[in-house]
Each structure stands twice: as C-alpha cells, then as structure tokens.
Design a protein around this motif. Structure first.
Motif, PDB file in Angstrom:
ATOM      1  N   ILE A 170       0.786  -1.169  -0.051  1.00  0.00           N
ATOM      2  CA  ILE A 170      -0.027   0.029  -0.041  1.00  0.00           C
ATOM      3  C   ILE A 170       0.933   1.396  -0.114  1.00  0.00           C
ATOM      4  O   ILE A 170       1.770   1.323   0.737  1.00  0.00           O
ATOM      5  CB  ILE A 170      -0.985  -0.081   1.195  1.00  0.00           C
ATOM      6  CG1 ILE A 170      -1.859  -1.184   1.364  1.00  0.00           C
ATOM      7  CG2 ILE A 170      -1.730   1.305   1.205  1.00  0.00           C
ATOM      8  CD1 ILE A 170      -2.610  -1.153   2.738  1.00  0.00           C
ATOM      9  N   VAL A 171       0.526   2.274  -0.988  1.00  0.00           N
ATOM     10  CA  VAL A 171       1.360   3.405  -0.731  1.00  0.00           C
ATOM     11  C   VAL A 171       0.077   4.615  -0.155  1.00  0.00           C
ATOM     12  O   VAL A 171      -0.854   4.780  -0.898  1.00  0.00           O
ATOM     13  CB  VAL A 171       1.640   4.043  -2.313  1.00  0.00           C
ATOM     14  CG1 VAL A 171       2.329   5.222  -1.957  1.00  0.00           C
ATOM     15  CG2 VAL A 171       2.967   3.065  -2.530  1.00  0.00           C
ATOM     16  N   VAL A 202       3.913   9.894  -4.780  1.00  0.00           N
ATOM     17  CA  VAL A 202       3.074   8.685  -4.635  1.00  0.00           C
ATOM     18  C   VAL A 202       2.911   7.846  -5.633  1.00  0.00           C
ATOM     19  O   VAL A 202       2.993   6.729  -5.852  1.00  0.00           O
ATOM     20  CB  VAL A 202       1.463   9.033  -4.087  1.00  0.00           C
ATOM     21  CG1 VAL A 202       0.610   7.983  -4.168  1.00  0.00           C
ATOM     22  CG2 VAL A 202       1.660   9.476  -2.510  1.00  0.00           C
ATOM     23  N   VAL A 203       2.742   8.417  -6.743  1.00  0.00           N
ATOM     24  CA  VAL A 203       2.334   7.921  -8.355  1.00  0.00           C
ATOM     25  C   VAL A 203       3.819   7.350  -8.583  1.00  0.00           C
ATOM     26  O   VAL A 203       3.685   6.190  -9.274  1.00  0.00           O
ATOM     27  CB  VAL A 203       2.076   9.202  -9.279  1.00  0.00           C
ATOM     28  CG1 VAL A 203       2.013   8.559 -10.906  1.00  0.00           C
ATOM     29  CG2 VAL A 203       0.594   9.561  -9.101  1.00  0.00           C
ATOM     30  N   ALA A 253       2.727  -1.122  -6.291  1.00  0.00           N
ATOM     31  CA  ALA A 253       1.789  -1.138  -5.385  1.00  0.00           C
ATOM     32  C   ALA A 253       0.345  -1.812  -5.741  1.00  0.00           C
ATOM     33  O   ALA A 253      -0.228  -1.538  -6.973  1.00  0.00           O
ATOM     34  CB  ALA A 253       1.424   0.229  -5.016  1.00  0.00           C
ATOM     35  N   ASP A 254      -0.454  -2.412  -4.691  1.00  0.00           N
ATOM     36  CA  ASP A 254      -1.620  -2.802  -4.994  1.00  0.00           C
ATOM     37  C   ASP A 254      -2.714  -1.874  -4.861  1.00  0.00           C
ATOM     38  O   ASP A 254      -3.660  -1.663  -5.665  1.00  0.00           O
ATOM     39  CB  ASP A 254      -1.857  -4.273  -4.095  1.00  0.00           C
ATOM     40  CG  ASP A 254      -0.777  -5.248  -4.154  1.00  0.00           C
ATOM     41  OD1 ASP A 254      -0.547  -5.632  -5.119  1.00  0.00           O
ATOM     42  OD2 ASP A 254      -0.045  -5.499  -3.069  1.00  0.00           O
ATOM     43  N   ALA A 291      -2.763  13.071 -12.296  1.00  0.00           N
ATOM     44  CA  ALA A 291      -1.594  12.097 -11.899  1.00  0.00           C
ATOM     45  C   ALA A 291      -2.035  10.859 -11.645  1.00  0.00           C
ATOM     46  O   ALA A 291      -1.336   9.772 -12.125  1.00  0.00           O
ATOM     47  CB  ALA A 291      -0.867  12.624 -10.586  1.00  0.00           C
ATOM     48  N   LEU A 292      -3.262  10.575 -10.947  1.00  0.00           N
ATOM     49  CA  LEU A 292      -3.606   9.374 -10.441  1.00  0.00           C
ATOM     50  C   LEU A 292      -4.160   8.413 -11.654  1.00  0.00           C
ATOM     51  O   LEU A 292      -3.965   7.575 -11.752  1.00  0.00           O
ATOM     52  CB  LEU A 292      -4.637   9.356  -9.371  1.00  0.00           C
ATOM     53  CG  LEU A 292      -4.213   9.792  -7.953  1.00  0.00           C
ATOM     54  CD1 LEU A 292      -5.308   9.948  -6.907  1.00  0.00           C
ATOM     55  CD2 LEU A 292      -2.984   8.842  -7.491  1.00  0.00           C
TER      56      LEU A 292
END
Ligand SMILES: Nc1ncnc2c1ncn2[C@@H]1O[C@H](COP(=O)(O)OP(=O)(O)OP(=O)(O)O)[C@@H](O)[C@H]1O
Ligand SMILES: C=C(C)CCOP(=O)(O)O
Length: 249
Positions: free
Chosen positions: A2-3, A159-160, A168-169, A219-220
């Motif tokens: 997880i992030v 994060v990205v 990351a899941d 970004a996400l």
C-alpha cells in the motif's frame, strides 16, 4: 503493498503557517496502528508519504518556488526543506508513540529532476527498508532540478512514482475532503477520465504550490492500479481493503 498519502491539508491547519492539526494526525496514526495490528501475518507492506499543508507551501510560496519555478538560494532550500522536516518529525513521532517502525526518507537527499522536469526517484532504499519490516515515511520536498536550481516535488508525484516503481496493489490519498466533490458537493464515486470531473476540479482553497485536486486526479489517472481519494473517516476502511471516497481508475 500500500502507498498511502496523508495530505497536508488533513494533518495541518492549512490556513495558518506551520500549524499542526494534532487531533487529525492522532486519528490518522490510530487508523494506521489498527491496520498494522490487524495484519496477523505481518506481511502487509506500507509506504507513507505526507504532504506539506501549512508546512512547506507557505515557505515555497514566499520564495517563489513551485514545481517548475526554481531557486538557486541555499537559504530558500533550507527554509522549505526545514519546514517539511519539522512536519516529518511530527508524523514520525505520532507513529513511534504507537510502536510503529517508521523511518524517514527525505527526497532532497535522493531525488532530482532532469531539464525536462521529469522526476528521478531512487527506490532501492525504500524497497530494502520495506523488506526489513520498516515503514518508510517520505514527504513532499524541494529537490535538485537540472537547469532550474531546486524545485518542489509534491507528495502526490512521489505517490504516483512509488506506486509505479514498487508495483503497489493499493494507493490511497487521505485529504481534507471526503473525496472528489461534484457541483453539489456530493462525492463522485468513480473517475475514469479527466473530462468526467474537469468542470469541478480546482486548485486547493489554501496556499498550495502544487496544484490541488486537479493535479491529483490527473496524476492518478496515469497509473495502472486504481487509487482512492477519501477523507480522514475513510482511512481505516481504506486500510481494511474497502474503497471509500472517490475511486480513480
Ligand atoms: N472538486 C473538488 N473536490 C474536492 N476538493 C477540491 C475540488 N476542487 C478543488 N478542491 C480542493 O482541493 C483540496 C485538496 O487538495 P490539496 O492539495 O489541498 O490536498 P492535500 O493533498 O490533502 O494537501 P497537501 O497538498 O498540502 O498535501 C480541497 O481541500 C479543496 O480545497
Ligand atoms: C514543499 C512542499 C510545498 C511540499 C508539497 O507537497 P504536497 O503538499 O504533497 O503538494
């Protein structure tokens, strides 16, 4: 893996320079403690990134530094990095009070941008820390930028990049809003294209040099894995595997 980003807007009083929202940070730390305590096999890997809120954006704004406008003054770098370091120590302190093995990773010492502004974020140390059972805690920062001096890297960018590099899941952004809000202030459940929400996506209401909600969603959307944007009340459910707030896919 997880992030998780703890938004600066949630863990600080974003309108008052260098003011922590101690209660919110305690609640966030409680939720993280609960999630890791519920992980009986102790195989959950968590990377935390926090934003700046009132620690960093004000300093960056005073020095005219953004993600693209740089500085060549050591004093400005020290000022912005110093504020982020102060907030990082507050975050770590709350996690240590709960016996979590959280350690800092400061982007200024590891990351940089090339002259196109592209981010290079080494992650070997993050992977090794994770493998050894630590919880790495990164933060938005000021970093070297070829041809421009030093510019801001937002927690969202970190994060990205981390999510992509570490595979990351789950990716979660905990902010001060319960999700991305539509024109009636209702949470939008799902965004699959920027155009879905372009009309309502704006900057942050407070001093913010990194672009607020619009930049986050943009970004996400570039990630393959789905991401969630939620408020503090969504943090525990998110860490328990639910999809609170807005899902970006
Ligand atoms: N459609 C929208 N839905 C929700 N929030 C929005 C919207 N448009 C703009 N915003 C603003 O975006 C803010 C969240 O972005 P912001 O960058 O401040 O959050 P953060 O990541 O938690 O904080 P920081 O950048 O300090 O780490 C909200 O507080 C709100 O002011
Ligand atoms: C130094 C700064 C301004 C950090 C910015 O990080 P963010 O709050 O995630 O946008």
């Amino acid at each position: 893996m997880i992030v998780l980003k703890l938004g600066g807007s949630v863990i600080t009083e974003k309108d008052r320079a260098e003011t922590l929202d101690g209660d919110a940070l305690e609640r966030a730390a409680d939720a993280i403690e609960t999630a890791l305590a519920d992980d009986e096999d102790e195989d959950e890997r968590l990377v935390i990134v926090h934003g700046g809120g009132s620690f960093g954006h004000h300093n960056a704004s005073e020095h005219g530094v953004t993600t693209t406008e740089g500085t060549h003054e050591a004093g400005a770098v020290m000022d912005i990095h110093g504020a982020m370091g102060t907030l990082n120590r507050f975050v770590l302190g709350r996690l240590h009070e709960r016996d979590l093995e959280a350690v800092p990773v400061h982007p200024l010492s590891t990351a940089s941008r090339d002259d196109d502004g592209d981010l290079d974020l080494p992650t070997t140390q993050v992977r090794t820390l994770l493998g050894e059972g630590f919880v790495p805690v990164l933060h938005g920062d000021v970093i070297a930028h070829a041809g421009t001096g030093a510019t801001i890297v937002s927690g969202d960018e970190l994060v990205v990049d981390l999510a992509r590099q570490l595979g990351a899941d789950r990716i979660g952004l905990c902010s001060t809003v319960p999700g991305v809000l539509d024109g009636n202030d209702e949470v939008i459940d799902e965004i699959v294209a920027f155009e879905d929400a372009a009309d309502v996506l704006g900057e942050s209401d407070a001093t913010d040099v990194t672009g607020g909600m619009a930049a986050k969603v943009r970004a996400l959307l570039e990630l393959e894995a789905e991401a969630s944007i939620f408020g503090l009340e969504g943090l525990e459910p998110f860490l328990a595997g639910e999809n609170p707030g807005t899902t970006i896919e």
